[in-house]
Design a protein around this motif. Sequence first.
Motif, short mmCIF file in Angstrom:
data_model
loop_
_atom_site.label_atom_id
_atom_site.label_comp_id
_atom_site.label_asym_id
_atom_site.label_seq_id
_atom_site.Cartn_x
_atom_site.Cartn_y
_atom_site.Cartn_z
N ILE A 279 0.86 -1.18 0.00
CA ILE A 279 0.00 0.00 0.00
C ILE A 279 0.90 1.23 0.00
CG2 ILE A 279 -1.74 1.30 1.29
CD1 ILE A 279 -2.68 -1.48 2.39
N ILE A 280 0.71 2.08 -0.98
CA ILE A 280 1.48 3.31 -0.99
C ILE A 280 0.89 4.21 0.09
CG2 ILE A 280 2.26 5.30 -2.31
CD1 ILE A 280 2.13 3.63 -4.80
N GLY A 281 1.62 4.30 1.17
CA GLY A 281 1.16 5.11 2.29
C GLY A 281 1.66 6.53 2.11
N GLU B 71 4.12 11.60 -8.04
CA GLU B 71 5.49 11.07 -7.97
C GLU B 71 5.57 9.59 -7.59
OE1 GLU B 71 7.96 12.79 -9.07
OE2 GLU B 71 6.82 14.65 -9.29
N MET B 72 4.92 9.24 -6.49
CA MET B 72 5.10 7.87 -5.97
C MET B 72 4.69 6.81 -7.00
SD MET B 72 6.25 7.78 -2.70
CE MET B 72 5.55 6.46 -1.74
N VAL B 73 3.57 7.03 -7.66
CA VAL B 73 3.08 5.98 -8.57
C VAL B 73 3.98 5.80 -9.80
CG1 VAL B 73 0.68 6.19 -7.83
CG2 VAL B 73 1.49 7.54 -9.78
N LYS B 74 4.86 6.80 -10.06
CA LYS B 74 5.79 6.63 -11.17
C LYS B 74 6.78 5.49 -10.85
CE LYS B 74 6.10 11.42 -12.56
NZ LYS B 74 7.04 12.52 -12.29
N SER B 75 7.26 5.48 -9.64
CA SER B 75 8.19 4.41 -9.25
C SER B 75 7.44 3.15 -8.84
CB SER B 75 9.06 4.87 -8.08
OG SER B 75 10.01 5.79 -8.51
N PHE B 76 6.22 3.35 -8.34
CA PHE B 76 5.46 2.21 -7.81
C PHE B 76 4.11 2.13 -8.50
CE2 PHE B 76 8.12 3.84 -4.22
CZ PHE B 76 9.00 2.78 -4.16
N PRO B 77 4.06 1.54 -9.70
CA PRO B 77 2.80 1.48 -10.42
C PRO B 77 1.74 0.66 -9.68
CG PRO B 77 4.55 0.31 -11.60
CD PRO B 77 5.18 0.98 -10.44
N VAL B 78 0.52 1.16 -9.74
CA VAL B 78 -0.57 0.57 -8.97
C VAL B 78 -1.25 -0.54 -9.76
CG1 VAL B 78 -2.80 1.10 -7.88
CG2 VAL B 78 -0.92 2.74 -7.73
N GLY B 79 -1.67 -1.57 -9.06
CA GLY B 79 -2.44 -2.64 -9.70
C GLY B 79 -1.99 -4.02 -9.25
N ASP B 80 -2.72 -5.04 -9.70
CA ASP B 80 -2.36 -6.42 -9.36
C ASP B 80 -1.10 -6.83 -10.11
OD1 ASP B 80 -4.52 -6.51 -7.76
OD2 ASP B 80 -5.69 -7.91 -9.00
N ILE B 81 -0.20 -7.46 -9.44
CA ILE B 81 1.03 -7.91 -10.08
C ILE B 81 0.99 -9.42 -10.26
CG2 ILE B 81 3.55 -8.07 -9.77
CD1 ILE B 81 2.91 -5.24 -8.21
N LYS B 82 0.29 -10.07 -9.38
CA LYS B 82 0.18 -11.53 -9.49
C LYS B 82 -1.08 -11.98 -8.77
CE LYS B 82 3.01 -15.61 -8.36
NZ LYS B 82 4.22 -16.01 -7.63
N THR B 83 -1.85 -12.83 -9.41
CA THR B 83 -2.98 -13.44 -8.71
C THR B 83 -2.82 -14.95 -8.86
OG1 THR B 83 -4.31 -13.23 -10.70
CG2 THR B 83 -4.60 -11.53 -9.04
#
Lengths: 271, 355
Positions: free
Chosen positions: A224-226, A246-258
Amino acid sequence: MQTDEPVTHACVPDDYDVAYHRPAALMDVNMHYCPGCAHSLVHKLLMEVVDELGIQDQTIGVAPVGCSVFAYEYMNIDMQEAAHGRACAVATAIKRLMPDKFVFTYQGDGDLAAIGIAETLHAINRGENILIVFMNNAVYGMTSGQMAPTTLPGMKTTTSPFGRDTKFYGAPMKIAELVAQLPGSSYVTRQVVNSPHGVRKTKQALLKAFDWQKQNAGTCLIEIIGNCPSNWRMTPLEASRFIDEEMVKSFPVGDIKTPDQPSLAPTPENL
Amino acid sequence: MNVTKLMKGNEALAEAAIRAGCDAYFGYPITPQSEVLEYLAREMPRHNRIVLQAESEVASINMVYGAAGAGFRAMTSSSSPGFSLMQEGISYLAGAELPCLLVNVNRAGPGLGTIQPGQGDYFQATKGGGHGDYRLIVLAPASVQEMADHVFLGFDLADQYRNPVVILSDGAIGQMMEKVTFKPYQKPTADKSWATTGKPASRKRNAISSLFIQPERMEQHNLKLTEKFNRIRESEIRFEEVNTNDADYLLVAYGLSARIAQKAMDLARAKGLRVGLLRPITLFPFPEKRLRELATQVQGMLTVELNSGQMVEDVRLAVEGRVPVAHYGRMGGMIFTPEEIERQLETFFEKAYAN
Ligand SMILES: Cc1ncc(C[n+]2csc(CCOP(=O)(O)OP(=O)(O)O)c2C)c(N)n1
Ligand code: SF4
Ligand SMILES: [Mg+2]
């Protein structure tokens, strides 16, 4: 120690319908978090999920050392407070001995990605059936804003006063992508909580993760990007914007593995 | 029914863990104690117990924390460098008052040292070892039989006092083979209502923590722990005495050293010198009172240790200067012979020999 029961404040008149209330699994006490801090919100979401699944009596949480060290003061469930970085080792033992219980850790980026990276990766590699709630706020909040493994390039902290130099300290660690490569991980996702939409998605992710745990799917990690308005030297609103910009540029949001969809991250097989 | 076997010290300890109802063992390989993990990796699953090779001693000790906090009988074992790595976790276990059994099969150091036996970890084991104000109950086996016996005793004491217990062994006792007898054992019922097993509606939530942010509460907790350590000092001192009745001189030694010292005592007696032996079985609590009593009887004491002089400090504190206390040690994995110790007796107590 046995901790005190919450004080209940009966502040709602009888003839009102309560549309929104504090989850029963959340203690009715003042939290120590700074105004606008995401920790309190995520605590609430977690306990809402515990309420909705009716698993208060079956859930054991592990608190980290970090700003959320007092999580056990706020969550009305049995909890253990682990040494800095070792929550996944503590949770491993709890889950192995009580495989029918729900076990989660709640950890910051310093706790999980720096000092505790070994325990984290190995627990996930063993596929421990636990949920790791990973609060990435890009700094060491508790110790007043030092650089973390997740600090953004160029980001100023008390120990990177001129901005994080990636030539010197490397790039921010993408934990979710990293652990998705381990076969032991099942559900890995990154979410935000700075918008109603993000909050709803995060809650869904938490619900899913408990469900996967029930099915013994392997380790779930929800990054969770706090935020850390205090140490980012921002108002809560500015901090929220900083996440989007800024944060989401380094930490893209979404499912990475299910679990039914193998890792999107490169694995030795698909490299 | 008693069962007697010929076993290695480490294996006897592992077998005792199963017989003591150990629910979970977490460990990381290190010589000279890897047999414990190997034995349990083989045997624990058959008893439906948890055994897990952790990624490090840091992980093992924190797994012990999780297991103990959930109310289970948990243990780990290691040898000196690995035991050093556990110290933060041990401090947390003591702070959170979690019962567990920890084993250090002491090798020689410092640093990576050597895999041969040593007693250089006496200070670490008996003075706390990690940060903060705490004590561990420390048991020092001197035989394969005691490697087993101390497991039962250790788990029981841990539960009784809600405190970690250490078995401080050494590479020789861990590796040697001897006869060992397992007696029937009944696990005492311990109150574990504090454990994190999932909070039912009927009770308040349980939290395992060593955090007391207000200094007043921290001090209260420290005082409570101190009171507990004093109770342990009152009730749990264990030691063995040989030939102390008529002794003019006293050897003090624990573990492997005590076995060799006993032979040295025989040699000295054959020469007409009245030498006795006191072997502490608990290193914390330490048999101070008895040593103080003996100090009014004997003319001198010699501690024999596989280190440069650690337990000798506790002996000196105990006798409060009443008699001279000397130390003789070998280090680096070297072991003294009985003759060597007997010669030391001659050197230290020259006058007596001269008579
Ligand atoms: C062994 C050890 N080293 C260092 C610390 C000091 N310390 C406490 S919290 C913390 C970092 C916390 O940062 P993070 O995990 O990101 O959590 P946050 O406060 O940001 O939520 C550090 C370094 C400690 N308690 N223990
Ligand atoms: S210091 Fe940062 S992470 Fe800690 S409570 Fe304040 S805002 Fe939250
Ligand atoms: Mg942080």
